[in-house]
Design a protein around this motif. Structure first.
Motif, PDB file in Angstrom:
ATOM      1  N   MET A   1       0.977  -0.948   0.021  1.00  0.00           N
ATOM      2  CA  MET A   1       0.082   0.088  -0.139  1.00  0.00           C
ATOM      3  C   MET A   1       0.839   1.151  -0.028  1.00  0.00           C
ATOM      4  N   THR A   2       0.590   2.378  -0.814  1.00  0.00           N
ATOM      5  CA  THR A   2       1.350   3.406  -0.824  1.00  0.00           C
ATOM      6  C   THR A   2       0.556   4.405  -0.247  1.00  0.00           C
ATOM      7  N   ARG A   3       1.268   5.175   0.627  1.00  0.00           N
ATOM      8  CA  ARG A   3       0.583   6.376   1.443  1.00  0.00           C
ATOM      9  C   ARG A   3       1.033   7.719   0.755  1.00  0.00           C
ATOM     10  N   TYR A   4       0.001   8.560   0.700  1.00  0.00           N
ATOM     11  CA  TYR A   4       0.072  10.105   0.247  1.00  0.00           C
ATOM     12  C   TYR A   4      -0.388  10.879   1.402  1.00  0.00           C
ATOM     13  N   ALA A   5       0.442  12.108   1.544  1.00  0.00           N
ATOM     14  CA  ALA A   5      -0.021  13.212   2.490  1.00  0.00           C
ATOM     15  C   ALA A   5      -0.101  14.610   1.651  1.00  0.00           C
ATOM     16  N   VAL A   6      -1.050  15.325   2.255  1.00  0.00           N
ATOM     17  CA  VAL A   6      -1.225  16.594   1.771  1.00  0.00           C
ATOM     18  C   VAL A   6      -0.786  17.446   3.075  1.00  0.00           C
TER      19      VAL A   6
END
Length: 63
Positions: A1-6
């Protein structure tokens, strides 16, 4: 699973960025905008899991 953040300067900007990111990449939000200790805001998203576990949508559905 790839995680992204803003990371943003306001909750509104963070929520808008998260929505654009999720729409553009087909991601599932995992964390609504949260205020950090330095005053900035962060929200996170992940690639959808085949079984839907670990996302805000599946957590809401389980309630």
């Amino acid at each position: 699973m790839t995680r992204y953040a803003v990371l943003a300067e306001s909750a509104t900007e963070c929520a808008a960025g998260l929505a654009r990111l999720c729409e553009a990449l087909g991601l599932e939000p995992t964390t609504v905008p949260l205020r950090l200790t330095d005053g900035r805001w962060i929200a996170r998203a992940v690639t959808p899991a085949p079984n839907g576990r670990g996302t805000l949508a599946s957590a809401a559905a389980a309630r």
